[in-house]
Motif scaffolding. Structure first.
Motif, PDB file in Angstrom:
ATOM      1  N   GLN A   3       0.825  -1.211   0.000  1.00 22.14           N
ATOM      2  CA  GLN A   3       0.000   0.000   0.000  1.00 22.14           C
ATOM      3  C   GLN A   3       0.857   1.257   0.000  1.00 22.14           C
ATOM      4  OE1 GLN A   3      -3.174  -1.346   3.023  1.00 22.14           O
ATOM      5  NE2 GLN A   3      -3.992   0.468   2.026  1.00 22.14           N
ATOM      6  N   TYR A   4       1.927   1.253   0.755  1.00 19.25           N
ATOM      7  CA  TYR A   4       2.786   2.436   0.793  1.00 19.25           C
ATOM      8  C   TYR A   4       3.481   2.655  -0.544  1.00 19.25           C
ATOM      9  CZ  TYR A   4       1.983   3.596   5.621  1.00 19.25           C
ATOM     10  OH  TYR A   4       1.389   4.006   6.784  1.00 19.25           O
ATOM     11  N   ALA A   5       3.862   1.586  -1.231  1.00 20.78           N
ATOM     12  CA  ALA A   5       4.476   1.727  -2.554  1.00 20.78           C
ATOM     13  C   ALA A   5       3.477   2.324  -3.545  1.00 20.78           C
ATOM     14  CB  ALA A   5       4.979   0.373  -3.047  1.00 20.78           C
ATOM     15  N   ILE A   6       2.247   1.866  -3.482  1.00 17.40           N
ATOM     16  CA  ILE A   6       1.199   2.398  -4.365  1.00 17.40           C
ATOM     17  C   ILE A   6       0.928   3.864  -4.035  1.00 17.40           C
ATOM     18  CG2 ILE A   6      -1.249   2.206  -4.996  1.00 17.40           C
ATOM     19  CD1 ILE A   6      -0.917  -0.861  -4.517  1.00 17.40           C
ATOM     20  N   GLU A   7       0.845   4.167  -2.747  1.00 17.12           N
ATOM     21  CA  GLU A   7       0.613   5.550  -2.318  1.00 17.12           C
ATOM     22  C   GLU A   7       1.771   6.457  -2.760  1.00 17.12           C
ATOM     23  OE1 GLU A   7      -1.687   7.041   0.246  1.00 17.12           O
ATOM     24  OE2 GLU A   7      -3.041   5.330   0.177  1.00 17.12           O
ATOM     25  N   LYS A   8       2.996   5.962  -2.677  1.00 12.71           N
ATOM     26  CA  LYS A   8       4.160   6.743  -3.082  1.00 12.71           C
ATOM     27  C   LYS A   8       4.095   7.100  -4.566  1.00 12.71           C
ATOM     28  CE  LYS A   8       9.139   6.864  -2.594  1.00 12.71           C
ATOM     29  NZ  LYS A   8      10.326   6.183  -2.121  1.00 12.71           N
ATOM     30  N   ALA A   9       3.430   6.231  -5.340  1.00 12.28           N
ATOM     31  CA  ALA A   9       3.242   6.492  -6.771  1.00 12.28           C
ATOM     32  C   ALA A   9       2.096   7.471  -7.026  1.00 12.28           C
ATOM     33  CB  ALA A   9       2.996   5.181  -7.509  1.00 12.28           C
ATOM     34  N   GLY A  10       1.449   7.943  -5.955  1.00 16.15           N
ATOM     35  CA  GLY A  10       0.388   8.935  -6.094  1.00 16.15           C
ATOM     36  C   GLY A  10      -1.015   8.371  -6.187  1.00 16.15           C
ATOM     37  N   ILE A  11      -1.164   7.078  -5.899  1.00 17.80           N
ATOM     38  CA  ILE A  11      -2.484   6.439  -5.964  1.00 17.80           C
ATOM     39  C   ILE A  11      -2.942   6.138  -4.537  1.00 17.80           C
ATOM     40  CG2 ILE A  11      -3.788   4.444  -6.806  1.00 17.80           C
ATOM     41  CD1 ILE A  11      -1.525   4.187  -8.973  1.00 17.80           C
ATOM     42  N   PRO A  12      -4.043   6.741  -4.084  1.00 18.21           N
ATOM     43  CA  PRO A  12      -4.515   6.469  -2.722  1.00 18.21           C
ATOM     44  C   PRO A  12      -5.068   5.051  -2.599  1.00 18.21           C
ATOM     45  CG  PRO A  12      -6.044   7.930  -3.851  1.00 18.21           C
ATOM     46  CD  PRO A  12      -4.883   7.714  -4.771  1.00 18.21           C
ATOM     47  N   THR A  13      -4.899   4.472  -1.416  1.00 14.62           N
ATOM     48  CA  THR A  13      -5.386   3.111  -1.144  1.00 14.62           C
ATOM     49  C   THR A  13      -6.202   3.102   0.145  1.00 14.62           C
ATOM     50  OG1 THR A  13      -3.449   2.493   0.158  1.00 14.62           O
ATOM     51  CG2 THR A  13      -3.342   2.087  -2.220  1.00 14.62           C
ATOM     52  N   ILE A  14      -7.015   2.058   0.291  1.00 15.27           N
ATOM     53  CA  ILE A  14      -7.761   1.855   1.532  1.00 15.27           C
ATOM     54  C   ILE A  14      -7.914   0.350   1.747  1.00 15.27           C
ATOM     55  CG2 ILE A  14     -10.079   1.956   0.506  1.00 15.27           C
ATOM     56  CD1 ILE A  14     -10.799   3.711   3.074  1.00 15.27           C
ATOM     57  N   SER A  15      -7.831  -0.084   2.994  1.00 15.22           N
ATOM     58  CA  SER A  15      -7.988  -1.493   3.351  1.00 15.22           C
ATOM     59  C   SER A  15      -9.275  -1.687   4.125  1.00 15.22           C
ATOM     60  CB  SER A  15      -6.840  -1.953   4.262  1.00 15.22           C
ATOM     61  OG  SER A  15      -5.632  -1.927   3.592  1.00 15.22           O
ATOM     62  N   ILE A  16      -9.813  -2.875   4.011  1.00 19.45           N
ATOM     63  CA  ILE A  16     -10.933  -3.286   4.863  1.00 19.45           C
ATOM     64  C   ILE A  16     -10.369  -4.337   5.808  1.00 19.45           C
ATOM     65  CG2 ILE A  16     -13.166  -4.440   4.955  1.00 19.45           C
ATOM     66  CD1 ILE A  16     -13.770  -3.167   2.234  1.00 19.45           C
ATOM     67  N   THR A  17     -10.565  -4.122   7.097  1.00 17.98           N
ATOM     68  CA  THR A  17      -9.972  -5.010   8.087  1.00 17.98           C
ATOM     69  C   THR A  17     -10.995  -5.495   9.098  1.00 17.98           C
ATOM     70  OG1 THR A  17      -8.196  -5.238   9.723  1.00 17.98           O
ATOM     71  CG2 THR A  17      -9.268  -3.092   9.582  1.00 17.98           C
ATOM     72  N   HIS A  18     -10.719  -6.681   9.628  1.00 16.69           N
ATOM     73  CA  HIS A  18     -11.512  -7.236  10.733  1.00 16.69           C
ATOM     74  C   HIS A  18     -10.702  -7.163  12.026  1.00 16.69           C
ATOM     75  CE1 HIS A  18     -14.303  -8.973   7.815  1.00 16.69           C
ATOM     76  NE2 HIS A  18     -13.239  -9.303   7.131  1.00 16.69           N
ATOM     77  N   LEU A  19      -9.403  -6.997  11.894  1.00 21.23           N
ATOM     78  CA  LEU A  19      -8.481  -7.062  13.029  1.00 21.23           C
ATOM     79  C   LEU A  19      -7.864  -5.689  13.278  1.00 21.23           C
ATOM     80  CD1 LEU A  19      -6.766 -10.387  11.909  1.00 21.23           C
ATOM     81  CD2 LEU A  19      -8.653 -10.125  13.541  1.00 21.23           C
ATOM     82  N   ALA A  20      -8.577  -4.866  14.027  1.00 15.22           N
ATOM     83  CA  ALA A  20      -8.160  -3.476  14.247  1.00 15.22           C
ATOM     84  C   ALA A  20      -6.784  -3.387  14.896  1.00 15.22           C
ATOM     85  CB  ALA A  20      -9.194  -2.749  15.093  1.00 15.22           C
ATOM     86  N   ASP A  21      -6.515  -4.186  15.917  1.00 14.08           N
ATOM     87  CA  ASP A  21      -5.225  -4.115  16.615  1.00 14.08           C
ATOM     88  C   ASP A  21      -4.066  -4.431  15.684  1.00 14.08           C
ATOM     89  OD1 ASP A  21      -6.542  -3.456  18.940  1.00 14.08           O
ATOM     90  OD2 ASP A  21      -6.490  -5.485  19.765  1.00 14.08           O
ATOM     91  N   LEU A  22      -4.206  -5.468  14.887  1.00 15.79           N
ATOM     92  CA  LEU A  22      -3.149  -5.845  13.952  1.00 15.79           C
ATOM     93  C   LEU A  22      -2.957  -4.767  12.884  1.00 15.79           C
ATOM     94  CD1 LEU A  22      -1.088  -7.880  12.911  1.00 15.79           C
ATOM     95  CD2 LEU A  22      -2.940  -8.983  11.658  1.00 15.79           C
ATOM     96  N   THR A  23      -4.059  -4.232  12.389  1.00 17.17           N
ATOM     97  CA  THR A  23      -3.986  -3.188  11.360  1.00 17.17           C
ATOM     98  C   THR A  23      -3.281  -1.948  11.896  1.00 17.17           C
ATOM     99  OG1 THR A  23      -5.977  -4.044  10.320  1.00 17.17           O
ATOM    100  CG2 THR A  23      -5.372  -1.780   9.780  1.00 17.17           C
ATOM    101  N   GLU A  24      -3.523  -1.608  13.146  1.00 14.19           N
ATOM    102  CA  GLU A  24      -2.837  -0.464  13.750  1.00 14.19           C
ATOM    103  C   GLU A  24      -1.337  -0.729  13.860  1.00 14.19           C
ATOM    104  OE1 GLU A  24      -4.941   0.199  17.391  1.00 14.19           O
ATOM    105  OE2 GLU A  24      -6.561   1.280  16.389  1.00 14.19           O
ATOM    106  N   LYS A  25      -0.954  -1.957  14.183  1.00 16.75           N
ATOM    107  CA  LYS A  25       0.463  -2.302  14.293  1.00 16.75           C
ATOM    108  C   LYS A  25       1.154  -2.258  12.928  1.00 16.75           C
ATOM    109  CE  LYS A  25       0.017  -5.100  18.403  1.00 16.75           C
ATOM    110  NZ  LYS A  25       0.016  -6.439  18.973  1.00 16.75           N
TER     111      LYS A  25
END
Length: 84
Positions: A3-25
Motif C-alpha cells: 500500500q505504501y508503494a502504491i501511495e508513493k506512486a500517487g495512488i490512494p489506497t484503503i484497506s478493509i480489516t476485521h483485526l483493528a489491533d493488527l492493522t494499527e500495528k
C-alpha cells in the motif's frame, strides 16, 4: 507494505480489516474496520445492499481520510451466529 508503494506512486489506497489491533500495528495508510467474521468483509452472500454500501463507504473514505494511518470503524453489525 505494498500500500505504501502504491501511495508513493500517487495512488490512494484503503484497506478493509476485521483485526483493528493488527492493522494499527502494521500501520496501513487508510483502513475501514468491520466487526464481521474473517472472510466476510462485505457481509453475507446475497446482501447486495450492504455490499454496495460498504463499497461506497470505501470510495467515500478514500478521499476523505487525509491523516496517515487513520482507521474508520464502520457501524454495520453482523446479524446472527457464525459465518453463514
Amino acid at each position: 507494505m505494498i500500500q505504501y508503494a502504491i501511495e508513493k506512486a500517487g495512488i490512494p489506497t484503503i484497506s478493509i480489516t476485521h483485526l483493528a489491533d493488527l492493522t494499527e500495528k502494521v500501520r496501513v495508510p487508510r483502513s475501514l474496520h468491520l466487526r464481521f467474521p474473517l472472510g466476510r468483509s462485505f457481509g453475507r452472500a446475497g446482501e447486495h445492499h450492504l455490499q454496495t454500501q460498504i463499497l461506497q463507504d470505501a470510495i467515500h473514505f478514500l478521499s476523505e481520510i487525509n491523516d496517515p494511518e487513520t482507521m474508520v470503524k464502520l457501524p454495520y453489525k453482523w446479524k446472527g451466529k457464525g459465518n453463514q
